[in-house]
Design an enzyme around this catalytic site. Structure first.
Site, mmCIF file in Angstrom:
data_model
loop_
_atom_site.group_PDB
_atom_site.id
_atom_site.type_symbol
_atom_site.label_atom_id
_atom_site.label_comp_id
_atom_site.label_asym_id
_atom_site.label_seq_id
_atom_site.Cartn_x
_atom_site.Cartn_y
_atom_site.Cartn_z
ATOM 1 N N GLU A 59 9.105 -4.595 -16.658
ATOM 2 C CA GLU A 59 10.098 -3.631 -16.194
ATOM 3 C C GLU A 59 10.154 -3.575 -14.676
ATOM 4 O O GLU A 59 11.241 -3.479 -14.074
ATOM 5 C CB GLU A 59 9.782 -2.245 -16.762
ATOM 6 C CG GLU A 59 9.938 -2.134 -18.270
ATOM 7 C CD GLU A 59 8.809 -2.789 -19.063
ATOM 8 O OE1 GLU A 59 8.978 -3.022 -20.273
ATOM 9 O OE2 GLU A 59 7.752 -3.076 -18.455
ATOM 10 N N GLU A 61 1.470 -14.715 -6.370
ATOM 11 C CA GLU A 61 0.879 -14.601 -7.706
ATOM 12 C C GLU A 61 1.924 -14.831 -8.793
ATOM 13 O O GLU A 61 1.648 -15.469 -9.814
ATOM 14 C CB GLU A 61 0.249 -13.222 -7.889
ATOM 15 C CG GLU A 61 -0.374 -13.023 -9.264
ATOM 16 C CD GLU A 61 -1.039 -11.675 -9.436
ATOM 17 O OE1 GLU A 61 -1.725 -11.483 -10.453
ATOM 18 O OE2 GLU A 61 -0.861 -10.796 -8.564
ATOM 19 N N GLN A 102 -9.122 -10.094 -7.178
ATOM 20 C CA GLN A 102 -8.075 -9.223 -6.655
ATOM 21 C C GLN A 102 -8.393 -7.762 -6.939
ATOM 22 O O GLN A 102 -8.552 -7.372 -8.095
ATOM 23 C CB GLN A 102 -6.737 -9.600 -7.299
ATOM 24 C CG GLN A 102 -5.550 -8.770 -6.859
ATOM 25 C CD GLN A 102 -4.282 -9.184 -7.577
ATOM 26 O OE1 GLN A 102 -4.322 -9.596 -8.741
ATOM 27 N NE2 GLN A 102 -3.154 -9.111 -6.905
ATOM 28 N N GLY A 103 -8.473 -6.951 -5.902
ATOM 29 C CA GLY A 103 -8.715 -5.517 -6.049
ATOM 30 C C GLY A 103 -7.453 -4.722 -5.774
ATOM 31 O O GLY A 103 -7.275 -4.199 -4.668
ATOM 32 N N TYR A 104 -6.580 -4.635 -6.765
ATOM 33 C CA TYR A 104 -5.314 -3.910 -6.616
ATOM 34 C C TYR A 104 -5.276 -2.682 -7.534
ATOM 35 O O TYR A 104 -5.352 -1.555 -7.079
ATOM 36 C CB TYR A 104 -4.131 -4.831 -6.946
ATOM 37 C CG TYR A 104 -3.608 -5.657 -5.789
ATOM 38 C CD1 TYR A 104 -4.439 -6.097 -4.768
ATOM 39 C CD2 TYR A 104 -2.270 -6.023 -5.726
ATOM 40 C CE1 TYR A 104 -3.948 -6.873 -3.721
ATOM 41 C CE2 TYR A 104 -1.764 -6.791 -4.685
ATOM 42 C CZ TYR A 104 -2.607 -7.215 -3.680
ATOM 43 O OH TYR A 104 -2.118 -7.980 -2.646
ATOM 44 N N SER A 105 -5.138 -2.910 -8.837
ATOM 45 C CA SER A 105 -4.930 -1.811 -9.794
ATOM 46 C C SER A 105 -6.126 -0.867 -9.844
ATOM 47 O O SER A 105 -7.278 -1.268 -9.638
ATOM 48 C CB SER A 105 -4.667 -2.359 -11.191
ATOM 49 O OG SER A 105 -3.470 -3.093 -11.220
ATOM 50 N N SER A 143 4.524 -5.296 -14.169
ATOM 51 C CA SER A 143 5.052 -5.342 -15.531
ATOM 52 C C SER A 143 6.454 -5.931 -15.587
ATOM 53 O O SER A 143 7.148 -6.060 -14.575
ATOM 54 C CB SER A 143 5.068 -3.930 -16.138
ATOM 55 O OG SER A 143 6.078 -3.149 -15.504
ATOM 56 N N SER A 147 -9.711 -9.385 -12.311
ATOM 57 C CA SER A 147 -9.944 -10.660 -12.994
ATOM 58 C C SER A 147 -11.049 -11.473 -12.317
ATOM 59 O O SER A 147 -10.999 -11.715 -11.116
ATOM 60 C CB SER A 147 -8.652 -11.486 -13.007
ATOM 61 O OG SER A 147 -7.612 -10.791 -13.633
#
Length: 396
Positions: free
Chosen positions: A375, A244, A127-130, A373, A162
């Site tokens: 939050e 996810e 996964q290429g997100y953050s 997260s 990951s």
């Protein structure tokens, strides 16, 4: 329907009896671990289950899935577990996250190309997100994909990717319009063997390196690898995050899950004259944890029933938050139950179960951060479920 499920149960039980390698019974690999002696049998089991379509039992049969309803899939899962087995591909990113999203948003050509290899357990996805500057505020991502006619040219950096060091493909959010924030993001499928991709594993406090930094330098991505509309990637990406965050029944075992937690505690702490756990405070906290775990299971069942096969909803944010806390609490309790024997990192004086839990305890700290997260999930719950005003700057 009951008769149909009974017939399927009989079929599944006979098939599992004939095809599940007996040496693997009760030996489901703990997260991040696998006994080297089980490798050959593991591969045989994976090939047999995937050939049957039961690695992805609810996916359409024309793409290599089992074509089963959720109720039928549960019967198959129960029979596999009854034999001490598990789904060897059920926790992969291709199965949990990308595959279901592709089935919703992909073209027929994209489905034909990518779904069957996932269903066969042949390819790994990451996964290429953050990004270093776009974590909780994911829509601030800056990895750029420029239109170069027949292809996009991708430049930028992702982090916490990951399994990138093992992956064959990456599903990636990129910026295709710099004048808009959410509406300027697209969703690309990127071949990890493409020139210009560099992966650097990140060593964590738990001793493992499941996460990576991933760099893209003039990486060419064919136009046909665009999933969904141009600049429509935010919608696709959010849907994938719901998959996810959905708690899967095919999750790998955690340290000590082979035995009930109260049994582990009874052996380590001892029982009082009335047969109860000798430590009353630990007994209370352990009971609360077991109740929370049961409530999580019931909530998962309720969410699945309410979806009526339509896929995950905003309820996945509830499940993600609760399951993260339940798993963290479990590792903390095990650490306390083991006492000084639970603080080891290596050595024969510590049990394999305790050593595995030490790593789980450390790595599990990230579960309330990754995939959005704690939050952010609360913001989504407030907005999407409770109907409260949209918090300023909230993602999702």
């Amino acid at each position: 329907m009951t008769t149909e499920l009974d017939d399927l149960r009989a079929e599944a039980r006979a098939w599992v009896e004939a095809n599940f390698p007996k040496q693997l019974a009760g030996r489901a690999p703990v997260i991040g671990q696998r006994d080297p002696d089980d490798t050959e049998a593991f591969e045989i089991w994976k090939q047999r289950l995937c050939a049957k379509g039961w690695g992805v039992p609810t996916w359409p049969a024309e793409y290599g899935g089992g074509g089963l309803s959720p109720a039928q899939a549960r019967v198959v899962r129960e029979e596999i577990r009854r034999a001490g087995g598990w789904n060897p591909i059920g926790w992969s990113m291709g199965v949990r996250m990308f595959g279901p999203t592709l089935l919703e948003y992909g073209t027929e050509a994209q489905k034909q190309r990518h779904i069957p290899p996932i269903a066969r357990g042949e390819l790994r996805w990451c996964q290429g997100y953050s990004e270093p500057g776009a974590g909780s505020d994911l829509a601030s991502l800056q990895t750029r994909a420029e239109d170069r006619g027949a292809h996009f040219l991708v430049n930028g950096q992702k982090i916490w990717t990951s399994g990138a060091q093992y992956a064959d493909w990456c599903f990636c959010l990129v910026r295709t319009d710099t004048t808009k924030k959410h509406e300027g993001i697209s969703f690309l499928m990127i071949d990890m063997r493409s020139p210009g991709i560099e992966v650097r594993p990140i060593r964590l406090i738990s001793g493992s390196s499941p996460f990576c930094e991933t760099f893209f330098t003039d990486v060419k991505v064919p136009k046909e690898n665009l999933l969904g509309p141009l600049n429509g990637g935010w919608t696709v990406g959010k849907r994938l995050l719901q998959y996810e965050r959905q708690r899967s029944e095919d999750a790998p075992a955690r340290p000590g899950e082979g035995r009930p937690l109260n049994q582990v505690a009874a052996e380590a702490v001892g029982l009082d004259a009335s047969g109860r756990l000798a430590d009353p405070d630990l007994r209370r906290r352990l009971t609360e944890h077991l109740m929370d775990k049961k409530l999580l299971r019931l909530t998962m069942d309720r969410a699945a029933a309410e979806s009526k096969g339509a896929g995950p909803s905003a309820a996945t944010s509830i499940l993600k938050n609760v399951s993260s806390v339940v798993n963290q609490t479990r590792a903390e309790l095990l650490l306390e139950i083991y006492g000084s024997g639970g603080l080891g990192w290596e050595g024969e004086s510590f049990s394999a179960e305790a050593l595995a839990n030490t790593r789980e305890w450390l790595s599990g700290k990230a579960s309330t951060i990754y995939a959005g997260s704690y939050e952010i999930q609360n913001n989504i719950i407030a907005k999407r479920i409770l109907g409260l005003p949209d918090p300023v700057g909230a993602a999702g």
